[in-house]
Design a protein around this motif. Structure first.
Motif, PDB file in Angstrom:
ATOM      1  N   LEU A   1       0.790  -1.236   0.000  1.00 24.79           N
ATOM      2  CA  LEU A   1       0.000   0.000   0.000  1.00 24.79           C
ATOM      3  C   LEU A   1       0.821   1.286   0.000  1.00 24.79           C
ATOM      4  O   LEU A   1       0.476   2.227  -0.728  1.00 24.79           O
ATOM      5  CB  LEU A   1      -0.987  -0.003   1.163  1.00 24.79           C
ATOM      6  CG  LEU A   1      -2.165  -0.954   0.987  1.00 24.79           C
ATOM      7  CD1 LEU A   1      -3.035  -0.962   2.225  1.00 24.79           C
ATOM      8  CD2 LEU A   1      -2.978  -0.606  -0.244  1.00 24.79           C
ATOM      9  N   PRO A   2       1.922   1.396   0.769  1.00 22.36           N
ATOM     10  CA  PRO A   2       2.693   2.650   0.721  1.00 22.36           C
ATOM     11  C   PRO A   2       3.311   2.948  -0.652  1.00 22.36           C
ATOM     12  O   PRO A   2       3.644   4.086  -0.952  1.00 22.36           O
ATOM     13  CB  PRO A   2       3.796   2.441   1.763  1.00 22.36           C
ATOM     14  CG  PRO A   2       3.280   1.379   2.657  1.00 22.36           C
ATOM     15  CD  PRO A   2       2.410   0.503   1.806  1.00 22.36           C
ATOM     16  N   LYS A   3       3.434   1.934  -1.499  1.00 24.73           N
ATOM     17  CA  LYS A   3       4.018   2.120  -2.828  1.00 24.73           C
ATOM     18  C   LYS A   3       2.971   2.550  -3.859  1.00 24.73           C
ATOM     19  O   LYS A   3       3.308   2.905  -4.976  1.00 24.73           O
ATOM     20  CB  LYS A   3       4.693   0.828  -3.275  1.00 24.73           C
ATOM     21  CG  LYS A   3       5.873   0.441  -2.406  1.00 24.73           C
ATOM     22  CD  LYS A   3       6.360  -0.952  -2.770  1.00 24.73           C
ATOM     23  CE  LYS A   3       7.565  -1.385  -1.992  1.00 24.73           C
ATOM     24  NZ  LYS A   3       7.499  -1.311  -0.566  1.00 24.73           N
ATOM     25  N   LEU A   4       1.703   2.497  -3.482  1.00 26.62           N
ATOM     26  CA  LEU A   4       0.621   2.793  -4.410  1.00 26.62           C
ATOM     27  C   LEU A   4       0.083   4.206  -4.213  1.00 26.62           C
ATOM     28  O   LEU A   4       0.113   4.741  -3.121  1.00 26.62           O
ATOM     29  CB  LEU A   4      -0.528   1.794  -4.205  1.00 26.62           C
ATOM     30  CG  LEU A   4      -0.194   0.316  -4.391  1.00 26.62           C
ATOM     31  CD1 LEU A   4      -1.428  -0.530  -4.109  1.00 26.62           C
ATOM     32  CD2 LEU A   4       0.342   0.037  -5.777  1.00 26.62           C
ATOM     33  N   ASP A   5      -0.418   4.775  -5.280  1.00 27.98           N
ATOM     34  CA  ASP A   5      -1.089   6.062  -5.232  1.00 27.98           C
ATOM     35  C   ASP A   5      -2.578   5.783  -5.010  1.00 27.98           C
ATOM     36  O   ASP A   5      -3.225   5.161  -5.863  1.00 27.98           O
ATOM     37  CB  ASP A   5      -0.869   6.805  -6.552  1.00 27.98           C
ATOM     38  CG  ASP A   5      -1.561   8.143  -6.575  1.00 27.98           C
ATOM     39  OD1 ASP A   5      -0.893   9.132  -6.270  1.00 27.98           O
ATOM     40  OD2 ASP A   5      -2.775   8.176  -6.895  1.00 27.98           O
ATOM     41  N   TRP A   6      -3.107   6.218  -3.840  1.00 30.57           N
ATOM     42  CA  TRP A   6      -4.480   5.856  -3.491  1.00 30.57           C
ATOM     43  C   TRP A   6      -5.497   6.389  -4.500  1.00 30.57           C
ATOM     44  O   TRP A   6      -6.482   5.713  -4.807  1.00 30.57           O
ATOM     45  CB  TRP A   6      -4.842   6.327  -2.078  1.00 30.57           C
ATOM     46  CG  TRP A   6      -6.140   5.724  -1.657  1.00 30.57           C
ATOM     47  CD1 TRP A   6      -7.381   6.275  -1.764  1.00 30.57           C
ATOM     48  CD2 TRP A   6      -6.327   4.419  -1.115  1.00 30.57           C
ATOM     49  NE1 TRP A   6      -8.337   5.403  -1.302  1.00 30.57           N
ATOM     50  CE2 TRP A   6      -7.710   4.246  -0.900  1.00 30.57           C
ATOM     51  CE3 TRP A   6      -5.461   3.375  -0.782  1.00 30.57           C
ATOM     52  CZ2 TRP A   6      -8.249   3.077  -0.367  1.00 30.57           C
ATOM     53  CZ3 TRP A   6      -6.003   2.216  -0.250  1.00 30.57           C
ATOM     54  CH2 TRP A   6      -7.385   2.080  -0.054  1.00 30.57           C
ATOM     55  N   SER A   7      -5.276   7.575  -5.041  1.00 35.47           N
ATOM     56  CA  SER A   7      -6.241   8.096  -6.013  1.00 35.47           C
ATOM     57  C   SER A   7      -6.288   7.208  -7.254  1.00 35.47           C
ATOM     58  O   SER A   7      -7.355   7.023  -7.852  1.00 35.47           O
ATOM     59  CB  SER A   7      -5.927   9.544  -6.390  1.00 35.47           C
ATOM     60  OG  SER A   7      -4.686   9.632  -7.041  1.00 35.47           O
ATOM     61  N   ALA A   8      -5.161   6.630  -7.647  1.00 34.41           N
ATOM     62  CA  ALA A   8      -5.142   5.701  -8.778  1.00 34.41           C
ATOM     63  C   ALA A   8      -5.815   4.384  -8.405  1.00 34.41           C
ATOM     64  O   ALA A   8      -6.491   3.767  -9.230  1.00 34.41           O
ATOM     65  CB  ALA A   8      -3.711   5.465  -9.253  1.00 34.41           C
ATOM     66  N   VAL A   9      -5.633   3.934  -7.158  1.00 36.40           N
ATOM     67  CA  VAL A   9      -6.309   2.718  -6.685  1.00 36.40           C
ATOM     68  C   VAL A   9      -7.817   2.937  -6.745  1.00 36.40           C
ATOM     69  O   VAL A   9      -8.565   2.096  -7.264  1.00 36.40           O
ATOM     70  CB  VAL A   9      -5.873   2.352  -5.237  1.00 36.40           C
ATOM     71  CG1 VAL A   9      -6.757   1.256  -4.663  1.00 36.40           C
ATOM     72  CG2 VAL A   9      -4.411   1.936  -5.210  1.00 36.40           C
TER      73      VAL A   9
END
Length: 124
Positions: free
Chosen positions: A46-54
């Motif tokens: 999760l820290p490697k991901l962009d939440w808005s893109a998720v």
């Protein structure tokens, strides 16, 4: 293409593009491929991901009822949400569709689950 992969793709290599993220995703054909749920792995990625893109991927995959628009604090303590994220990121397989550069509108097709991100000579 798994939706976890989508979160790492960018069109920044195109001449003149400054950010190129997130790409606009369109899904024409998808399938669900079940995989073993590992809450620790989901929490660590999760820290490697962009939440808005998720969340954008969840919108396109029609799973917004499962994924909140803002990343909750203490997400690791919510196993149900981790399961829903696992499903979105690792079990949804995009077979056909496209990715579109947000700055240039350049379209990259997804065929047989493989995004074609090759650029033309004049784009580099």
């Amino acid at each position: 293409m798994k939706l976890s992969t989508y979160n790492f793709l960018t069109s920044m290599a195109i001449k003149g593009v400054k950010v190129g993220f997130p790409l606009k995703l369109t899904i024409s054909k998808k399938e669900v491929v079940e995989s073993e749920f590992n809450p620790t792995f989901v929490e660590r990625i999760l820290p490697k991901l962009d939440w808005s893109a998720v969340y954008g991927a969840a919108q396109v995959a029609e799973l917004t009822e499962d994924i909140p628009s803002v990343q909750p604090e203490n997400i690791g303590e919510n196993e149900l949400l981790l399961q829903k994220l696992h499903h979105l990121l690792f079990e949804i397989d995009v077979l056909e569709g496209q990715l579109e550069c947000p700055e240039t509108g350049r379209v990259f097709p997804i065929t047989d689950g493989i995004p074609n991100m090759l650029l033309n000579e004049d784009e580099v």
